[in-house]
Design a protein around this motif. Structure first.
Motif, PDB file in Angstrom:
ATOM      1  N   VAL A 179       1.431   4.741  -2.450  1.00  0.00           N
ATOM      2  CA  VAL A 179       1.311   6.102  -1.902  1.00  0.00           C
ATOM      3  C   VAL A 179       2.565   6.921  -2.208  1.00  0.00           C
ATOM      4  O   VAL A 179       2.478   8.046  -2.721  1.00  0.00           O
ATOM      5  N   VAL A 193       0.844  -1.206   0.000  1.00  0.00           N
ATOM      6  CA  VAL A 193       0.000   0.000   0.000  1.00  0.00           C
ATOM      7  C   VAL A 193       0.875   1.251   0.000  1.00  0.00           C
ATOM      8  O   VAL A 193       0.640   2.203  -0.759  1.00  0.00           O
ATOM      9  N   LEU A 194       1.923   1.237   0.817  1.00  0.00           N
ATOM     10  CA  LEU A 194       2.804   2.398   0.929  1.00  0.00           C
ATOM     11  C   LEU A 194       3.577   2.644  -0.369  1.00  0.00           C
ATOM     12  O   LEU A 194       3.849   3.796  -0.730  1.00  0.00           O
ATOM     13  N   TRP A 201       3.527   8.617  -5.620  1.00  0.00           N
ATOM     14  CA  TRP A 201       2.918   9.895  -5.985  1.00  0.00           C
ATOM     15  C   TRP A 201       3.763  11.090  -5.551  1.00  0.00           C
ATOM     16  O   TRP A 201       3.431  12.229  -5.874  1.00  0.00           O
ATOM     17  N   ARG A 208       4.988   8.160 -10.423  1.00  0.00           N
ATOM     18  CA  ARG A 208       3.583   8.088 -10.014  1.00  0.00           C
ATOM     19  C   ARG A 208       2.868   6.918 -10.683  1.00  0.00           C
ATOM     20  O   ARG A 208       2.979   6.699 -11.880  1.00  0.00           O
TER      21      ARG A 208
END
Length: 658
Positions: A399, A395-396, A402, A408
């Motif tokens: 994040v 998940v990180l 970005w 990104r």
């Protein structure tokens, strides 16, 4: 577990052919459109989503969770991999479709009739349908494994099944009563001891998530970041490109877990650079091979083998990762020192500063990509489960991507990373399923204790002899196999012999793991070295022996930690013990590199190189007197080198002075 060449813009057709020649996982169909492209996408995204969901909310019960994992993985294999590579077609045949449906049906049966299966197994009375699906699952695993893993592991698996059935016909040393079809199928399919044993358990939990994590990192540009960092730090030094190859290949190899794919993907960039600054082709190929193979022993991921080791030994993963640091450091130190002394001996320079990336600029553009890795290590060291740590790291990684527009990740990138991760996991999962059959037969027939007794007889109860024969057994077992099945097989077949002699379980497992991994750079079947030779345009056998020479420290280190477990952070009575063992081992590895290259400050005569080799070995072997002798010998070598250089630098007298 590989990051495929088709996703690497720097890879050439020639390099892709090299990888396909040595790595069966790379022989997949290129399906870019139509129904089957959507089938691959749906199955891959579905399986990735399922594993991410269960990582957060918890999995199904063991048999259903593992059977679903194997069924979908096998179905993807039958779509992507042709039955025969030399007759490869990008079209999925009717036979492939039937195999795919068979694979999905094995998982479907386990899921939908799980309650009935559990009731029948509670009284050990499987019905005919259970046996039929069990036989089908065994066939699916063997055929799927053959397509993606290759012949070596497939033949071994079939031989073990033959042994289970015809054990009564074998010589006395290996003889057993023999098992019928029902016994074999029940044990392999309807229990958690065979196909759905510990190997698939780890594949369906930890490994798949860490492969997904690697895929997300790769999608955000981590591979380029590692290479640029290595170039900016070491590219300008003597023989810099070779050192870049060692650092970048080691870091990437730890995450992706495939030495062969790592050799070709990173070697496509590093090997030409090494040749450009003056290294011979065989040496360049060998450097890439030894560095890529070593990635399997670098914490924190260790090519995902650390998770199986933790599960097998009942240890915390963080303990294994911490213990692996010093041996991995010594292994890579040995490679880098040989590279450095070779560069000095040949007078090789590095790359010019102008053609290298700026360190600060590299960190500004991609330093944020390190955050998920740092968090992952922090969570594991804090005692969190690998499932928890891997989920949040994934998940990180999305994040932090970005933080810079060049890294990104959008929705399309996320879905692509999920598909890439699952496709990279196919070979590992099928290997684990096949190894489940091997381990299951070993347990069912009592083969493990028989092999242990054979090694002990050969070793005559002597520790050093037993270590040697265990090493040979591990290298033979590891030839041509990926790292994870290599570890499981060697831990099952070879490790018990050392346990019988009183070697601690963790030390034993690290010993067999090291030598199983080093089979990839040990002639005559040094597949990683052969792949490096293919890219370098060098002779495969010459490259294999160069790789063996470069990796020699790796053949010594396991003996060190057997006789001195302090190197693995085990049995520490005083923290200074770790410091002293590390210092003497570092000096010993230094001396070993000098002896192998016959060069330090200046060239070293052969007799002194032999003396230096003896001194380095005595330093590597733990003990006060061996350390004193080794330090004394290396001090003499240092003195000789300083005097020789001083003599060579003195100006010649002029004719008038003469």
């Amino acid at each position: 577990m590989t990051k495929r060449l088709k996703e690497n813009p720097e890879a050439t057709v020639e390099q892709e052919e090299v990888l396909q020649k040595y790595d069966s996982e790379s022989r997949f169909r290129k399906i870019d459109q139509g129904f089957w492209r959507w089938a691959i996408f749906v199955l891959s995204i579905g399986l990735a989503g399922y594993h991410l969901y269960t990582a957060y909310f918890g999995p199904l019960d063991a048999l259903r969770h593992r059977s679903l994992h194997v069924a979908v993985i096998a179905a993807l294999v039958f779509i992507l991999y042709p039955a025969f590579y030399k007759k490869k077609s990008n079209n999925v045949s009717i036979m492939d479709m039937l195999w795919m449906l068979a694979a999905l049906s094995t998982g479907g049966y386990m899921i939908f009739d799980y309650q009935g299966i559990a009731e029948r197994m509670s009284i050990y009375m499987p019905n005919k349908v259970d046996i039929a699906f069990g036989l089908l699952t065994i066939l699916v695993v063997i055929e799927g494994g053959r397509r993606i893993v290759g012949n070596a592991l497939t033949i071994l698996t079939v031989l073990f099944l033959v042994y289970a059935f015809f054990g009564h016909s074998f010589p006395d040393l290996l003889k057993h009563s023999g098992k019928d079809v029902e016994d074999i199928v029940t044990y392999m399919y309807l229990s958690t001891e065979g196909i759905y044993g510990i190997a698939i358990s780890v594949s369906a939990s930890y490994i798949i998530l860490f492969i997904l994590f690697g895929a997300f990192l790769n999608k955000s540009g981590m591979g380029k970041f590692f290479t640029d960092i290595s170039l900016s730090v070491a590219g300008h030094t003597s023989g810099g490109p070779a050192k870049v190859a060692v650092v970048s290949s080691g870091l990437l190899g730890s995450i992706n877990g495939s030495a062969l794919a790592n050799v070709v993907t990173t070697g496509a960039f590093t090997i030409p650079l090494m040749k450009r600054v003056g290294y011979k082709p065989a040496f360049a190929g060998a450097v890439e091979a030894t560095a890529s193979v070593g990635g399997q022993i670098i914490p924190p991921v260790m090519g995902a083998t650390a998770f199986i080791m933790a599960e097998t030994l009942g240890m915390q993963y963080s303990q294994i990762a911490l213990a692996a640091i010093l041996p991995a450091f010594l292994y890579y130190l040995g490679i880098i020192l040989i590279i450095h002394f070779r560069a000095k001996k040949l007078g090789l320079s590095g790359m010019s500063r102008e053609e290298l990336p700026n360190l600060w600029e590299v960190f500004k553009k991609g330093g944020h990509l390190l955050i998920p890795i740092v968090v992952l290590i922090g969570l594991l060291m804090a005692g969190k489960t690998p499932l928890y740590a891997a989920f949040y790291a994934i998940v990180l990684s999305v994040v932090v991507s970005w933080f810079n527009k060049e890294t990104r990740m959008g929705v399309k990138d996320i879905l692509q990373a999920m598909e890439d991760g699952v496709r990279s996991a196919l070979g590992v999962a099928m290997s684990c399923a096949m190894v489940g059959l091997i381990v299951g037969v070993s347990t069912l027939t009592g083969l493990g204790p028989k092999l242990t007794q054979s090694i002990l007889v050969l070793g005559q109860g002597e520790m050093l002899l037993t270590l040697f024969f265990t090493m040979v057994a591990c290298i033979v077992m590891g030839m041509g196999l990926p790292s994870i099945p290599t570890y499981i097989i060697t831990a099952t077949m070879a490790a018990p012999a050392l346990l019988e002699l009183g070697v601690a379980p963790f030390v034993t497992h690290m010993f067999v793991f090291y030598f199983g991994i080093l089979a990839n750079v040990t002639p005559p079947v040094a597949l990683a070295a052969f792949a490096g030779a293919g890219i370098a345009g060098a002779d495969p056998n010459k490259t294999g022996f160069e790789a063996l020479r470069l990796a020699l420290s790796g053949f010594i280190i396991p003996y060190i930690f057997v006789f001195s477990p302090v190197l693995l952070m085990q049995d520490i009575s005083n923290p200074l013990e770790v410091v002293w063992v590390t210092i003497t081992a570092v000096i010993g590895i230094f001396g070993l590199s000098v002896a192998l290259e016959r060069y330090f400050i200046t060239s070293l005569p052969t007799p002194l190189a032999a003396l230096c080799l003896a001194g380095s070995v005595t330093l590597i072997v733990p003990g006060v007197w061996t350390d004193v002798i080794g330090l004394g010998i290396l001090a003499l070598i240092l003195g000789q080198q300083v005097l020789t250089r001083s003599k060579n630098e003195q100006p010649m007298p002029s004719s008038r002075q003469a």
